[in-house]
Design an enzyme around this catalytic site. Structure first.
Site, PDB file in Angstrom:
ATOM      1  N   GLU A  61       0.865  -1.176   0.000  1.00  0.00           N
ATOM      2  CA  GLU A  61       0.000   0.000   0.000  1.00  0.00           C
ATOM      3  C   GLU A  61       0.906   1.232   0.000  1.00  0.00           C
ATOM      4  OE1 GLU A  61      -3.013  -0.145   3.042  1.00  0.00           O
ATOM      5  OE2 GLU A  61      -3.443  -2.216   2.546  1.00  0.00           O
ATOM      6  N   GLY A 104       1.514  -3.799  11.158  1.00  0.00           N
ATOM      7  CA  GLY A 104       0.066  -3.965  11.141  1.00  0.00           C
ATOM      8  C   GLY A 104      -0.373  -4.057   9.698  1.00  0.00           C
ATOM      9  N   CYS A 133      -2.273  -7.280   5.668  1.00  0.00           N
ATOM     10  CA  CYS A 133      -1.569  -8.457   5.146  1.00  0.00           C
ATOM     11  C   CYS A 133      -0.702  -9.164   6.179  1.00  0.00           C
ATOM     12  CB  CYS A 133      -0.712  -8.057   3.952  1.00  0.00           C
ATOM     13  SG  CYS A 133      -1.700  -7.636   2.522  1.00  0.00           S
TER      14      CYS A 133
HETATM   15  C1  UDX Z   1       2.984  -5.913   2.811  1.00  0.00           C
HETATM   16  C2  UDX Z   1       4.100  -6.448   1.911  1.00  0.00           C
HETATM   17  O1  UDX Z   1       5.216  -5.557   1.964  1.00  0.00           O
HETATM   18  C3  UDX Z   1       3.620  -6.600   0.496  1.00  0.00           C
HETATM   19  O2  UDX Z   1       4.632  -7.155  -0.312  1.00  0.00           O
HETATM   20  C4  UDX Z   1       2.397  -7.507   0.507  1.00  0.00           C
HETATM   21  O3  UDX Z   1       1.874  -7.625  -0.807  1.00  0.00           O
HETATM   22  C5  UDX Z   1       1.321  -6.958   1.431  1.00  0.00           C
HETATM   23  O4  UDX Z   1       1.858  -6.781   2.735  1.00  0.00           O
HETATM   24  P1  UDX Z   1       1.869  -3.536   3.239  1.00  0.00           P
HETATM   25  O5  UDX Z   1       0.886  -4.212   4.127  1.00  0.00           O
HETATM   26  O6  UDX Z   1       1.393  -2.506   2.277  1.00  0.00           O
HETATM   27  O7  UDX Z   1       2.649  -4.604   2.350  1.00  0.00           O
HETATM   28  O8  UDX Z   1       2.921  -2.837   4.210  1.00  0.00           O
HETATM   29  P2  UDX Z   1       4.509  -2.810   4.412  1.00  0.00           P
HETATM   30  O9  UDX Z   1       5.078  -1.627   3.755  1.00  0.00           O
HETATM   31  O10 UDX Z   1       5.119  -4.120   4.116  1.00  0.00           O
HETATM   32  O11 UDX Z   1       4.557  -2.543   5.986  1.00  0.00           O
HETATM   33  C6  UDX Z   1       3.939  -3.465   6.887  1.00  0.00           C
HETATM   34  C7  UDX Z   1       4.026  -3.004   8.320  1.00  0.00           C
HETATM   35  O12 UDX Z   1       5.345  -3.175   8.827  1.00  0.00           O
HETATM   36  C8  UDX Z   1       3.676  -1.534   8.571  1.00  0.00           C
HETATM   37  O13 UDX Z   1       2.855  -1.454   9.723  1.00  0.00           O
HETATM   38  C9  UDX Z   1       5.023  -0.873   8.817  1.00  0.00           C
HETATM   39  O14 UDX Z   1       4.928   0.256   9.647  1.00  0.00           O
HETATM   40  C10 UDX Z   1       5.791  -2.005   9.482  1.00  0.00           C
HETATM   41  N1  UDX Z   1       7.247  -1.903   9.333  1.00  0.00           N
HETATM   42  C11 UDX Z   1       7.801  -1.994   8.103  1.00  0.00           C
HETATM   43  C12 UDX Z   1       8.050  -1.754  10.460  1.00  0.00           C
HETATM   44  O15 UDX Z   1       7.560  -1.692  11.585  1.00  0.00           O
HETATM   45  N2  UDX Z   1       9.403  -1.700  10.289  1.00  0.00           N
HETATM   46  C13 UDX Z   1       9.999  -1.778   9.070  1.00  0.00           C
HETATM   47  O16 UDX Z   1      11.232  -1.727   9.011  1.00  0.00           O
HETATM   48  C14 UDX Z   1       9.176  -1.923   7.947  1.00  0.00           C
END
Ligand code: UDX
Length: 446
Positions: free
Chosen positions: A160, A265, A268
């Protein structure tokens, strides 16, 4: 397969709306389908019912080119499409870790039953391993004997906030199929990315299905790994950001997804690691994915840690004014599904605090989920009279806050950086008590 197949996309949420508009951008004629008439009404007018950069422009553009239409009629879709992409949700079941597969089965069953010409069903939704084989049987049962329906599993990895870019310029493409004609048809759809040497992996169904959940399980593990070390640095001293940088220079490890904070969170990562455990247990491999339970627990403990820290700083929560900056699960999104920020805000409210939340995009969705929290119309209103400020989603406007300016609104200059994005020296110089996750214990109350 015909040279320019007509495409349908069943389900027009984050994944489906993005896929539909991106397919139109690639030159295909596309029909998007959803059971929600309000959503279809908006999309037809070129209005996106959620926040996703670049997507509104693409929707409007292809409403104009006439290549992108929307309908609520699955019958119209079944009769229209040569390739049907399944992009419906697979949410976590109520009171259970497993995925709710109703929407996938309904969509595939309807297309199979109503298709009056040969076609390909290409699944994009995240599904438990083994689903494609079950769907093959379902298709055989439901379809008319006069038509041939192929099946492929083609998971989507879009993030997203970067959904359009990730769809048009994917890191890789994977197609699980038994029939090579299905692979060939999808190679045609993705010809543009393939011509730019995007890796294209043809596999069996199971590998394709597992690839998606394996990728998300790995990312979740990486985040919880660094957050587990946060628990240690908080206890013994040290700085989690420096630790992440230092290990991240090792190319085998890499720095990305090692940002410690209040955890992951979204729609996914949390549900996918739970569904994977449930599925693998069903397969009799109870212990195989048990580490994912721990990954989930570490993640949820970060939220508790913020609540505990606030309790330690304020001593008593009842009626204490707390400003929560951020409600979405990450910046550049309006998605609050399983959001750590919103969860922390709700926990503090339930513990008696007077919580005020501000988020640039996420407040309407937050209000639907937690109507009793106070949603401030502006950041200044949110900060007004706060005894502590919590930064829980790293929107640029929060990262760039000026401590001097913020000082004029709050009642006590105390801030907790739940995403490790603020420069503590700047804040301390302006007279703030500064707290963070995974950092020096001398500032943190144990
Ligand atoms: C994720 C996957 O990245 C993607 O490939 C899949 O198709 C769907 O799920 P998304 O849910 O959009 O995508 O979010 P993402 O950018 O992956 O972040 C997920 C969560 O991890 C967020 O809450 C973010 O704040 C957290 N996060 C991410 C961390 O806490 N630390 C990090 O270093 C990276």
């Amino acid at each position: 397969m015909i040279q320019k197949p007509k495409i349908t996309v069943i389900g027009t949420g984050y994944l489906g709306a993005t896929h539909a508009a991106s397919m139109a951008e690639l030159g295909f004629d596309v029909l998007g389908v959803d059971v929600d008439p309000a959503k279809i009404e908006k999309l037809t007018q070129g209005i996106l019912p959620f926040h996703e950069p670049e997507l509104p422009e693409l929707l409007l553009k292809h409403a104009g080119t006439g290549r992108l239409r929307f309908t609520t009629s699955i019958q119209e879709a079944a009769e229209y499409g040569d390739i049907h992409f399944i992009a419906v949700g697979t949410p976590q079941k109520e009171g259970d870790n497993a995925a709710d597969m109703t929407y996938v089965y309904d969509a595939v069953s309807s297309i199979a039953r109503l298709a009056n010409k040969d076609c390909l069903i290409a699944g994009k939704s995240t599904v438990p391993v083994g689903t494609s084989r079950e769907l093959l049987k379902l298709i055989e049962r439901e379809k008319s004997p006069d038509v041939e329906i192929q099946l492929a599993w083609n998971p989507e990895f879009l993030r997203e906030g970067f959904a359009v870019k990730d769809t048009l310029e994917p890191d890789r493409l994977i197609v699980g199929a038994e029939d090579q004609r299905a692979v060939k048809a999808l190679k045609l759809v993705y010809a543009d990315a393939i011509s730019r040497e995007t890796p294209f992996i043809a596999s069996d169904f199971e590998t394709a299905e597992l690839t998606k959940v394996a990728a998300n399980a790995f990312l979740a593990t990486k985040i919880s790994f660094i957050n587990a070390f946060s628990e240690v640095t908080e206890r013994v001293g040290g700085d989690i950001r420096v630790l992440a940088d230092a290990i991240g220079y090792d190319a085998r490890i890499g720095r990305r997804f090692l940002n410690a904070g209040v955890g992951f969170g979204g729609g996914c990562l949390p549900k996918d690691i739970r569904a994977l455990q449930a599925r693998v247990s069903e397969l009799g491999l109870d212990r195989t994915m048990s580490f994912l339970h721990e990954i989930d627990q570490i993640n949820l403990r970060r939220r508790e840690r913020v609540v505990d820290l606030v309790k330690s700083v304020l001593h008593e929560l009842t009626d204490k004014k707390i400003a929560v900056l951020g409600a979405t699960f990450k910046p550049n999104s309006d998605d609050v599904r399983d959001s750590p920020a919103l969860d922390v805000a709700a926990q503090l409210y339930n513990a008696g605090a007077d919580v005020s939340v501000y988020d640039p995009q996420g407040m309407p969705n937050s209000a639907k989920r937690f109507p009793r929290l106070t949603y401030a119309p502006t950041i200044e209103d949110c900060l007004e009279g706060a005894e502590i400020v919590l930064l829980l989603t790293e929107w640029t406007e929060f990262r760039e806050l000026n401590p001097e300016a913020v000082s004029t609104f709050v009642s006590r200059k105390r801030i907790l950086d739940g995403r490790n994005v603020l420069d503590e020296t700047k804040w301390e110089r302006a007279g703030w008590e500064f707290y963070a996750l995974g950092r020096r214990t001398d500032r943190l109350i144990p």
